[in-house]
Design a protein around this motif. Structure first.
Motif, PDB file in Angstrom:
ATOM      1  N   THR A 202      -6.071  -2.487  -4.837  1.00  0.00           N
ATOM      2  CA  THR A 202      -4.952  -1.580  -5.126  1.00  0.00           C
ATOM      3  C   THR A 202      -3.640  -2.016  -4.483  1.00  0.00           C
ATOM      4  OG1 THR A 202      -5.544  -0.181  -3.237  1.00  0.00           O
ATOM      5  CG2 THR A 202      -6.528   0.378  -5.372  1.00  0.00           C
ATOM      6  N   LYS A 203      -3.663  -3.060  -3.708  1.00  0.00           N
ATOM      7  CA  LYS A 203      -2.499  -3.471  -2.922  1.00  0.00           C
ATOM      8  C   LYS A 203      -1.241  -3.680  -3.769  1.00  0.00           C
ATOM      9  CE  LYS A 203      -3.375  -6.012   0.683  1.00  0.00           C
ATOM     10  NZ  LYS A 203      -3.741  -7.147   1.524  1.00  0.00           N
ATOM     11  N   LEU A 204      -1.359  -4.381  -4.878  1.00  0.00           N
ATOM     12  CA  LEU A 204      -0.164  -4.686  -5.682  1.00  0.00           C
ATOM     13  C   LEU A 204       0.325  -3.485  -6.487  1.00  0.00           C
ATOM     14  CD1 LEU A 204      -1.009  -8.300  -6.889  1.00  0.00           C
ATOM     15  CD2 LEU A 204       0.463  -7.598  -4.997  1.00  0.00           C
ATOM     16  N   GLY A 205      -0.439  -2.387  -6.481  1.00  0.00           N
ATOM     17  CA  GLY A 205      -0.010  -1.186  -7.183  1.00  0.00           C
ATOM     18  C   GLY A 205       0.748  -0.213  -6.302  1.00  0.00           C
ATOM     19  N   ARG A 206       1.037  -0.603  -5.077  1.00  0.00           N
ATOM     20  CA  ARG A 206       1.722   0.290  -4.143  1.00  0.00           C
ATOM     21  C   ARG A 206       3.203   0.451  -4.438  1.00  0.00           C
ATOM     22  NH1 ARG A 206      -0.918  -2.127   1.348  1.00  0.00           N
ATOM     23  NH2 ARG A 206      -3.054  -1.511   0.886  1.00  0.00           N
ATOM     24  N   ALA A 207       3.757  -0.434  -5.218  1.00  0.00           N
ATOM     25  CA  ALA A 207       5.177  -0.367  -5.571  1.00  0.00           C
ATOM     26  C   ALA A 207       5.312  -0.749  -7.036  1.00  0.00           C
ATOM     27  CB  ALA A 207       5.987  -1.319  -4.694  1.00  0.00           C
ATOM     28  N   PRO A 208       6.356  -0.249  -7.693  1.00  0.00           N
ATOM     29  CA  PRO A 208       6.531  -0.597  -9.102  1.00  0.00           C
ATOM     30  C   PRO A 208       6.865  -2.074  -9.340  1.00  0.00           C
ATOM     31  CG  PRO A 208       8.175   1.029  -8.396  1.00  0.00           C
ATOM     32  CD  PRO A 208       7.308   0.736  -7.234  1.00  0.00           C
TER      33      PRO A 208
ATOM     34  N   SER B  70      20.565  -1.788   0.171  1.00  0.00           N
ATOM     35  CA  SER B  70      21.935  -1.345  -0.109  1.00  0.00           C
ATOM     36  C   SER B  70      22.039  -0.629  -1.448  1.00  0.00           C
ATOM     37  CB  SER B  70      22.911  -2.526  -0.060  1.00  0.00           C
ATOM     38  OG  SER B  70      22.748  -3.356  -1.192  1.00  0.00           O
ATOM     39  N   LEU B  71      21.117  -0.902  -2.352  1.00  0.00           N
ATOM     40  CA  LEU B  71      21.100  -0.218  -3.648  1.00  0.00           C
ATOM     41  C   LEU B  71      20.285   1.070  -3.612  1.00  0.00           C
ATOM     42  CD1 LEU B  71      20.685  -3.334  -5.955  1.00  0.00           C
ATOM     43  CD2 LEU B  71      22.725  -1.892  -5.722  1.00  0.00           C
ATOM     44  N   GLY B  72      19.729   1.400  -2.440  1.00  0.00           N
ATOM     45  CA  GLY B  72      18.994   2.647  -2.290  1.00  0.00           C
ATOM     46  C   GLY B  72      17.503   2.559  -2.552  1.00  0.00           C
ATOM     47  N   TYR B  73      16.988   1.340  -2.694  1.00  0.00           N
ATOM     48  CA  TYR B  73      15.557   1.167  -2.908  1.00  0.00           C
ATOM     49  C   TYR B  73      14.856   0.920  -1.581  1.00  0.00           C
ATOM     50  CZ  TYR B  73      16.728   0.705  -7.811  1.00  0.00           C
ATOM     51  OH  TYR B  73      17.201   0.942  -9.071  1.00  0.00           O
ATOM     52  N   GLY B  74      13.566   1.163  -1.563  1.00  0.00           N
ATOM     53  CA  GLY B  74      12.756   0.810  -0.414  1.00  0.00           C
ATOM     54  C   GLY B  74      12.174  -0.575  -0.653  1.00  0.00           C
ATOM     55  N   SER B  75      11.975  -1.313   0.414  1.00  0.00           N
ATOM     56  CA  SER B  75      11.379  -2.646   0.269  1.00  0.00           C
ATOM     57  C   SER B  75      10.592  -2.985   1.524  1.00  0.00           C
ATOM     58  CB  SER B  75      12.463  -3.697   0.017  1.00  0.00           C
ATOM     59  OG  SER B  75      13.422  -3.696   1.054  1.00  0.00           O
TER      60      SER B  75
ATOM     61  N   TYR C 271       7.512  -5.924  -1.768  1.00  0.00           N
ATOM     62  CA  TYR C 271       7.274  -4.677  -2.493  1.00  0.00           C
ATOM     63  C   TYR C 271       8.605  -3.941  -2.603  1.00  0.00           C
ATOM     64  CZ  TYR C 271       2.314  -5.442  -1.564  1.00  0.00           C
ATOM     65  OH  TYR C 271       1.050  -5.968  -1.519  1.00  0.00           O
ATOM     66  N   ILE C 272       8.977  -3.545  -3.832  1.00  0.00           N
ATOM     67  CA  ILE C 272      10.259  -2.867  -4.063  1.00  0.00           C
ATOM     68  C   ILE C 272      10.009  -1.616  -4.881  1.00  0.00           C
ATOM     69  CG2 ILE C 272      12.562  -3.063  -5.098  1.00  0.00           C
ATOM     70  CD1 ILE C 272      12.299  -6.127  -4.693  1.00  0.00           C
ATOM     71  N   GLY C 273      10.592  -0.516  -4.444  1.00  0.00           N
ATOM     72  CA  GLY C 273      10.451   0.736  -5.171  1.00  0.00           C
ATOM     73  C   GLY C 273      11.353   1.809  -4.604  1.00  0.00           C
ATOM     74  N   THR C 274      11.146   3.015  -5.044  1.00  0.00           N
ATOM     75  CA  THR C 274      11.911   4.150  -4.559  1.00  0.00           C
ATOM     76  C   THR C 274      11.295   4.617  -3.246  1.00  0.00           C
ATOM     77  OG1 THR C 274      12.325   4.770  -6.842  1.00  0.00           O
ATOM     78  CG2 THR C 274      12.748   6.445  -5.175  1.00  0.00           C
ATOM     79  N   PRO C 275      12.114   4.805  -2.208  1.00  0.00           N
ATOM     80  CA  PRO C 275      11.536   5.252  -0.938  1.00  0.00           C
ATOM     81  C   PRO C 275      10.962   6.656  -1.072  1.00  0.00           C
ATOM     82  CG  PRO C 275      13.942   5.190  -0.795  1.00  0.00           C
ATOM     83  CD  PRO C 275      13.553   4.642  -2.135  1.00  0.00           C
ATOM     84  N   PRO C 276       9.993   6.987  -0.230  1.00  0.00           N
ATOM     85  CA  PRO C 276       9.407   8.325  -0.297  1.00  0.00           C
ATOM     86  C   PRO C 276      10.466   9.403  -0.042  1.00  0.00           C
ATOM     87  CG  PRO C 276       8.490   7.073   1.550  1.00  0.00           C
ATOM     88  CD  PRO C 276       9.436   6.178   0.822  1.00  0.00           C
ATOM     89  N   GLU C 277      10.224  10.574  -0.589  1.00  0.00           N
ATOM     90  CA  GLU C 277      11.134  11.711  -0.411  1.00  0.00           C
ATOM     91  C   GLU C 277      11.423  11.921   1.070  1.00  0.00           C
ATOM     92  OE1 GLU C 277      13.634  14.313  -2.059  1.00  0.00           O
ATOM     93  OE2 GLU C 277      12.220  13.170  -3.244  1.00  0.00           O
TER      94      GLU C 277
END
Length: 142
Positions: free
Chosen positions: A27-33, A80-85, A115-121
């Motif tokens: 499941t590791k590679l499914g942790r981020a979009p 800087s674009l507001g994504y989590g990484s 890993y790049i995605g939207t940071p948690p709420e």
């Protein structure tokens, strides 16, 4: 692919795979979009880079270091674009089966899985104080 590589490493070491570890690899590679694999490779023989007069003079370590610098810039840009990484390495980064599955040559080096995605709420950017001109002046202590 990562689970299969894990199972192969276990078999080579003569140990039974841990089911929880196998599940984690699965499941590791499914942790981020988006997961970017950053790797240092040698120039393809017929590529413009291979034909340049400097190609043979660039040391392997310099190629790896410049790839790592590019990864750091990617992390800064995504933040800087507001994504989590997050930059990860671990056993998969050094696994020949993983390299082959990704289409990399055996001598290529995986510098990291980014890993790049939207940071948690509520995650948001790190706490800091900005000067009136918008420049960072001091990190706040938590």
């Amino acid at each position: 692919m990562l689970e299969q590589a894990y199972r192969q490493r276990c078999a080579a070491a003569g140990v039974e795979p841990d089911p929880a570890a196998a599940q984690k690899e699965r499941t590791k590679l499914g942790r981020a979009p988006l997961v970017v694999v950053a790797a240092t490779t040698r120039p393809e023989p017929d590529s413009p880079e291979a034909g340049s007069r400097n190609a043979a003079t660039i040391p392997w370590d310099e190629r790896k270091h410049s790839t790592a610098a590019a990864v750091q810039n990617l992390l800064l840009a995504t933040t800087s674009l507001g994504y989590g990484s997050m930059w990860r390495t671990g056993d998969p980064a050094r696994d020949s089966f993983v390299k082959e599955a990704l289409g990399l040559e055996p001598e290529a080096e995986i510098i990291g899985f980014i890993y790049i995605g939207t940071p948690p709420e509520g995650g948001g950017p790190p706490p800091h104080a900005l000067a009136s001109d918008g420049l960072l002046t001091e990190w706040q202590r938590l």
